[in-house]
Design an enzyme around this catalytic site. Structure first.
Site, PDB file in Angstrom:
ATOM      1  N   CYS A   9      -7.223   3.354  -6.657  1.00  0.00           N
ATOM      2  CA  CYS A   9      -6.439   2.957  -5.481  1.00  0.00           C
ATOM      3  C   CYS A   9      -6.806   1.575  -4.967  1.00  0.00           C
ATOM      4  CB  CYS A   9      -6.611   3.977  -4.365  1.00  0.00           C
ATOM      5  SG  CYS A   9      -6.292   5.652  -4.923  1.00  0.00           S
ATOM      6  N   HIS A  55       1.204   6.759   0.167  1.00  0.00           N
ATOM      7  CA  HIS A  55       0.234   6.044  -0.647  1.00  0.00           C
ATOM      8  C   HIS A  55       0.642   5.976  -2.111  1.00  0.00           C
ATOM      9  CE1 HIS A  55      -3.436   4.591  -2.333  1.00  0.00           C
ATOM     10  NE2 HIS A  55      -4.085   5.734  -2.476  1.00  0.00           N
TER      11      HIS A  55
END
Lengths: 129, 377
Positions: B82, B322
């Site tokens: 991420c 996300h």
């Protein structure tokens, strides 16, 4: 040594006359302890020096949580945490009847998940010592 | 050794949403077109591209840009969990600051399905049933044990996130929530409840960076990336302080040291709030407060719009969702708008210094944290 049925992860846990243990290794050259099979000692990089060691029979619970939503193979809520054991190692395992950091815990082996055919798989479960 | 600065001259962002009927390439193209238009440049001006994603497949950057007839410039595709999007911007900054290129494009894109992430290379923890929320929950539980942090402190972060999102037209989840509603939402991994966890999303973001010389020659205004620090965490069944989550402290220290900017100088922050407890731990890692004092910060409003150091005024991951590779790049879009003074509805007045932070990894054994500092001048 009792056979560990349908292990969730190979060569992780085993049982002898004294009870359950984690299958670890100790480097005969530098003394570093590890869990899991590997080709080289992570500390001194020597090969052929890792000697099997029976670790983690007991430990101290470092942190724990109750998971309510798990991945495939895990139904319902289950308790997991990190247990600090010898050799400066920390292991992730299931928990039974204990959730408080600082608690002394002892290793057992039991059903931790279900495989694709619906059969139970075994893994490490720590409970109050 | 400090590198020079690189100017952000254009940013672009798609909505973060399900996008069931759109491809990752289409999302990447939308963000790229928007960023280039914002920068006032054409595809002929771009000299190199860095493209971040996790699950987009081989040579994603090329697959995106062939559909825009891009020139065959160097394109590097990267994965850093991420933190990939931030790492792509970092690579772009480095290429410019080191004098390799004058104008570089950084893209982050991801297309995600429902439910928990299926890791490509699951390790023993994942096979035994750890999940991303549980990873964070384990850090939170240790923080609660060591510092007496109450679950209400974590819940308040979700309240703040939705309050900010209600003012951000780009945010996906904009309904405000009460602390009670957060605490009573479905438990995921204690103390985390559903409203304390970010949701999956699909989307893309893109940023155009240029050298000082290029900006001077064109008379272009820019927001400056002064430094981007990347730190890794690698744990081999080792006993680490879990309340020092990931590598935030190390990456932040490196960025502060390289620039002479300190946490007290920050006007606005975008950080990796995949889970509420993550935000609290990252405040401490970034030096916004002392170790162990995050609960105070959560409950006194210091990190809300109007507070001492507004954090995630975009709504953050919690309210935007996300898309893994896109998130880090999207932070640079938000902070660029903040430093330009064009962040409608959620502008931090007079913002001049900003920090972008993102983090990702596989269980608690391996991962990356990236911290960048941006200034108006």
């Amino acid at each position: 040594m009792a056979e560990i049925q349908n292990p969730a992860w190979p060569d992780l846990v085993a049982r002898d006359e004294s009870g359950a243990y984690l299958q670890g290794y100790c480097c005969s050259s530098c003394g570093r302890m590890t869990l899991g099979r590997r080709e080289v000692c992570p500390a001194c990089w020597k090969t052929n020096t890792l000697v099997p060691a029976k670790l983690g029979r007991r430990g101290t619970l470092y942190s724990a949580t109750r998971i309510h939503q798990g991945p495939a193979g895990f139904a319902g809520a289950y308790d997991v945490g990190y247990v600090d054991i010898e050799g400066g190692l920390r292991v992730f395992a299931h928990l039974k009847g204990v959730l408080k950091p600082g608690a002394e815990v002892a290793l057992d082996i039991g059903h931790v998940k279900t495989d694709g055919q619906g059969k139970p798989m075994t893994g490490p479960i720590y409970g109050a010592a | 050794m400090a590198a020079g600065k690189a100017g952000i001259v254009g940013v672009g962002l798609t909505a973060f949403d399900k996008h069931d009927d759109r491809s990752i390439e289409d999302l990447g193209r939308e963000a790229t077109i928007a960023a280039l238009a914002d920068a006032g440049v054409t595809r002929a001006d771009v000299q190199a591209v860095f493209c971040a994603h996790l699950y987009g497949g081989e040579v994603l950057g090329q697959r995106i840009l062939r559909g825009l007839s891009f020139p065959e410039v160097p394109i590097l595709n990267l994965e850093n969990a991420c933190a990939g999007g931030s790492s792509a911007v970092r690579d772009a900054w480095q290429a410019i600051a080191n004098g390799q290129h004058d104008l570089v494009l950084a893209i982050g894109a991801e297309k995600m399905g429902r439910g928990l992430i299926n890791f490509v290379s699951p390790d023993v923890e994942q096979v035994l049933g750890i999940t991303p929320p549980a990873q964070y929950a384990l850090a939170a539980q240790r923080h609660m044990h060591e510092f007496g942090t109450p679950p209400e402190a974590f819940a308040e972060i979700a309240v703040k996130s939705r309050m900010h999102a209600s003012r951000n037209p780009n945010a996906r989840f904009r309904d405000t929530v009460t602390r009670a509603a957060v605490l009573e939402s479905r438990p995921i991994a204690e103390p985390l409840t559903l409203l304390q966890c970010c949701r999956n999303g699909s989307g893309a973001a893109a940023v155009v960076l240029a050298s000082e010389a290029w900006c001077r020659k064109r008379g272009t205004d820019a927001v400056w990336v002064r430094h981007s620090a990347l730190a890794s965490w690698m744990s081999d069944f080792t006993q680490k302080d879990l309340t020092d989550f990931g590598a935030t402290r190390r990456a932040a220290s490196a960025a502060y040291e390289a620039t002479g900017i300190g946490p007290d100088d920050l006007d606005v922050v975008e950080l990796h709030d995949a889970f509420t407890c993550g935000e609290l731990l990252h405040w401490e890692g970034l030096g916004l407060c002392k170790k162990g004092e995050g609960a105070k910060l959560a409950l006194d409003g210091a990190t809300a719009l109007g507070g001492r150091v507004p954090v995630n005024v975009s709504g953050g991951l919690l309210s935007k969702s996300h898309p893994l590779g896109a998130t880090g790049v999207a932070q640079f879009a938000e902070l660029t708008w903040q430093l330009r003074g064009t962040a409608a509805g959620r502008q931090v007045e007079g913002a001049k210094v900003a920090l972008a932070h993102s983090q990702g990894g596989v269980s608690l054994e391996a991962g990356a944290t990236c911290v960048a500092l941006l200034t108006r001048d």
